[in-house]
Write an enzyme that holds these catalytic residues in place. Structure first.
Site, PDB file in Angstrom:
ATOM      1  N   GLY A   1     -24.399  14.428  21.292  1.00 40.15           N
ATOM      2  CA  GLY A   1     -23.073  14.753  21.819  1.00 40.15           C
ATOM      3  C   GLY A   1     -22.395  15.565  21.187  1.00 40.15           C
ATOM      4  N   ARG A   2     -22.512  15.887  19.598  1.00 39.55           N
ATOM      5  CA  ARG A   2     -21.800  16.720  18.974  1.00 39.55           C
ATOM      6  C   ARG A   2     -22.650  17.328  17.885  1.00 39.55           C
ATOM      7  NH1 ARG A   2     -17.594  13.509  15.014  1.00 39.55           N
ATOM      8  NH2 ARG A   2     -18.821  11.675  14.827  1.00 39.55           N
TER       9      ARG A   2
ATOM     10  N   ASP B   1     -30.209   4.451  17.960  1.00 38.74           N
ATOM     11  CA  ASP B   1     -30.059   5.948  18.083  1.00 38.74           C
ATOM     12  C   ASP B   1     -29.791   6.613  16.848  1.00 38.74           C
ATOM     13  OD1 ASP B   1     -27.516   4.571  19.096  1.00 38.74           O
ATOM     14  OD2 ASP B   1     -26.493   6.371  18.751  1.00 38.74           O
TER      15      ASP B   1
HETATM   16  P1  AMP Z   1     -22.937   7.397  16.839  1.00 38.43           P
HETATM   17  O1  AMP Z   1     -23.017   6.001  16.815  1.00 38.43           O
HETATM   18  O2  AMP Z   1     -21.255   7.553  15.977  1.00 38.43           O
HETATM   19  O3  AMP Z   1     -23.976   8.186  16.069  1.00 38.43           O
HETATM   20  O4  AMP Z   1     -22.623   8.195  18.006  1.00 38.43           O
HETATM   21  C1  AMP Z   1     -22.931   7.575  19.405  1.00 38.43           C
HETATM   22  C2  AMP Z   1     -23.107   8.673  20.532  1.00 38.43           C
HETATM   23  O5  AMP Z   1     -21.762   9.200  20.725  1.00 38.43           O
HETATM   24  C3  AMP Z   1     -24.026   9.710  19.823  1.00 38.43           C
HETATM   25  O6  AMP Z   1     -24.595  10.253  21.282  1.00 38.43           O
HETATM   26  C4  AMP Z   1     -23.132  10.792  19.651  1.00 38.43           C
HETATM   27  O7  AMP Z   1     -23.721  12.096  19.845  1.00 38.43           O
HETATM   28  C5  AMP Z   1     -21.893  10.657  20.375  1.00 38.43           C
HETATM   29  N1  AMP Z   1     -20.741  11.166  19.778  1.00 38.43           N
HETATM   30  C6  AMP Z   1     -20.030  10.478  18.785  1.00 38.43           C
HETATM   31  N2  AMP Z   1     -18.900  11.257  18.543  1.00 38.43           N
HETATM   32  C7  AMP Z   1     -18.753  12.247  19.408  1.00 38.43           C
HETATM   33  C8  AMP Z   1     -17.933  13.141  19.668  1.00 38.43           C
HETATM   34  N3  AMP Z   1     -16.808  13.495  18.866  1.00 38.43           N
HETATM   35  N4  AMP Z   1     -18.242  13.911  20.733  1.00 38.43           N
HETATM   36  C9  AMP Z   1     -19.340  13.855  21.579  1.00 38.43           C
HETATM   37  N5  AMP Z   1     -20.160  12.888  21.049  1.00 38.43           N
HETATM   38  C10 AMP Z   1     -19.898  12.153  20.237  1.00 38.43           C
HETATM   39 MG    MG Z   2     -25.543   8.698  16.035  1.00 38.36          MG
END
Ligand code: AMP
Ligand code: MG
Length: 524
Positions: A102-103, A269
């Site tokens: 997502g980023r 993930d």
């Molecule tokens: P995480 O568990 O924080 O690694 O993220 C879970 C999901 O949310 C993953 O698919 C990330 O790419 C997405 N994600 C987290 N923060 C952001 C952001 N600021 N913008 C877009 N996608 C995000």
């Molecule tokens: Mg992640």
């Protein structure tokens, strides 16, 4: 600046035919081509000299215009096609469907000295997988990811690496405490580096969509490039692959337990198929030894990802990966027995690791009990984990415990309230030390040798939560000096480095409840 670009990934996995960054569900594709967002005023904050060299650049390249442009997302290198990967995942135990990069945007893969590295920007804007978020990252979380990736590597913990940290010059709105008080923070981009960023979730998303053809393609691709001793395209190979991922995941978690690292968001993930620590979000380091501690405010209620639970969560996550690979094997038994073995392997490897922390080379039956008893007392006496194990190596095998009122002196610095230990606790410590000293007498190595061995597994310097926060506070004011000081120090976490003695200390009291120093949110 010249990089040796390779693009195997793009050629070998199915691409999303729709080429743009718009948010969407992506089917039957491993990744989507995207364009990084152009930052308004990029500025280099810090770069890892080691990673610069690892990917085939020269140290002076970090000051070049090309470096700034490429690793801030300003310019796409000629001959490359940046992409974001599609994956799903179980978040806090529940299936969350499509997540994806997502980023994160993979810029390219480079080859240097027979090693292949994927270069990935984190925080370079939206992708098809951004869902309702902005695709951006802030300076605070980026400093934490950059420093910790490199620190973990030098602790010998398998991890993704970090090449560079840049400010974007843009502001990013964040509600840091999820309390409705959103504020603007400085935007940043980190360039992460790893052989591959493939996660358990990349396999799971195809399985959830019953897309067996693509589970097979992804698995064959992963085996071909990252598990060269395994034969792709065969059931035996897929079983072996699962076994190898289980082994690597287990080793990674044992290392986390050894150094007191708590990942904080062990969703499927966020588990790398290569067994690398990945996605440094609300991670933290144990200060006081506490099995129940989690740095993640989002997980405060259930503490699913607490320190003491990490090995079981890794098992649970492996079971989900096993489910995703099942269509390739079509037999539950071999996958189940790998999971069963994980449990016994873990118990055995954990003991070996803990014995090494205690400087015990021989294996004695009562060691399990000795270790368990130590964990129990550490849990009830507020004790700094890092300092305790490091100073334990100062104890000689003739250390007097009986009739010595000061028997705790060598490890006293590790206690948060050394003068308030009640008599029951002192008694428990006395009993434990008596056993430990007796146990040391069964060892053949000298005090000096044991100290050397212990100091090579018990780090002196780790990236304590408040240290990262101090570096962030300074960086927010434009002073990047502490980032480099910590980076340099953490390259040798097991060395004495007397010039850095100030960082071999318990967390100061002001940091106990300060935001960023004790608990963190996912909002980064
Ligand atoms: P995480 O568990 O924080 O690694 O993220 C879970 C999901 O949310 C993953 O698919 C990330 O790419 C997405 N994600 C987290 N923060 C952001 C952001 N600021 N913008 C877009 N996608 C995000
Ligand atoms: Mg992640």
């Amino acid at each position: 600046m010249k990089l040796n670009i390779s693009d195997t990934f793009n050629k070998e996995l199915p691409a999303d035919p729709n080429r743009n960054n718009t948010r969407r569900q992506v089917f039957e594709a491993g990744f989507s081509y995207v364009t990084p967002r152009v930052p308004s005023n990029p500025q280099l904050v810090h770069a890892s000299d080691e990673m610069i060299r690892a990917i085939g650049l020269k140290e002076r390249d970090k000051n070049s215009k090309a470096f700034l442009e490429v690793f801030s997302g300003t310019k796409v290198m000629e001959g490359t096609a940046p992409y974001a990967m599609c994956y799903g995942g179980h978040q806090f135990g529940s299936w969350a469907g499509q997540l994806g990069d997502g980023r994160a945007i993979n810029l390219a893969e480079v080859v240097h000295e027979d090693k292949r590295w994927a270069l990935q920007l984190k925080g370079a804007g939206e992708t098809p997988y951004s869902r309702s978020a902005d695709g951006l990252a802030v300076l605070r979380s980026s400093v934490r990811e950059h420093l910790c990736s490199e620190a973990m590597y030098h602790l010998r913990v398998p991890t993704t690496r970090s090449l560079s940290l840049m400010l974007t010059g843009d502001e990013v709105l964040r509600d840091m405490l999820y309390d409705g008080n959103a504020d603007y923070e400085k935007g940043a981009v980190v360039c992460r580096v790893a052989p591959s960023f493939i996660r358990f979730g990349n396999f799971q998303i195809f399985a959830a969509r019953r897309d067996v053809k693509n589970i097979r393609e992804l698995t064959d691709y992963t085996i071909r490039h990252f598990f060269p001793t395994i034969k792709e395209g065969t059931k035996e190979g897929y079983i072996q692959f699962f076994q190898e991922v289980a082994n690597r995941t287990l080793d990674m978690v044992i290392h986390w337990q050894r150094v007191g690292f708590v990942h904080g968001v062990m969703n499927t993930d966020n588990l790398s198929i290569l067994g690398l620590t990945i996605d440094y979000g609300p991670y933290g380091w144990l200060e006081g030894y506490d099995d129940n501690w989690t740095p993640n405010t989002t997980d405060k209620g259930h503490r699913r990802y607490r320190f003491g639970h990490q090995p079981s969560v890794a098992y649970w996550n492996l079971a989900q990966l096993g489910n995703a690979l099942y269509p390739l094997v079509e037999e539950a038994k071999p996958l189940e027995s790998i999971l069963e073995n994980y449990k016994s392997d873990f118990a055995e490897k954990y003991q070996i690791m803990m014995r090494s922390k205690l400087g015990l080379k021989e294996e004695v039956q009562t060691d399990t009990e000795l270790i368990k008893e130590l964990e129990n007392i550490l849990q009830v006496t507020e004790t700094d984990m890092t300092i305790f194990f490091r100073n334990l190596s100062n104890i000689s095998n003739v250390h007097q415990v009986i009739d010595n009122p000061d028997f705790l002196a060598p490890v006293k610095d590790a206690f948060y309230k050394p003068d308030e230990l009640n008599s029951e606790i002192v008694k428990a410590w006395r009993e434990w030390f008596e056993k430990y000293i007796k146990r040391l007498s069964l060892e053949s190595s000298s005090d000096e040798q044991r100290q050397q061995d212990m100091n090579s597994v018990n780090p002196k310097y780790v990236l304590r939560n408040y240290m990262a926060q101090l570096a962030i506070d300074k960086a927010n004011k434009g002073d990047f000096s502490l980032i480099d000081e910590l980076y340099q120090m953490l390259k040798e976490p097991y060395a004495k480095q007397p010039e850095h003695e100030q960082w071999f200390a318990k967390r100061p009291e002001w940091a106990r409840h300060k935001v960023g120093c004790s608990m963190l949110s996912c909002s980064s």
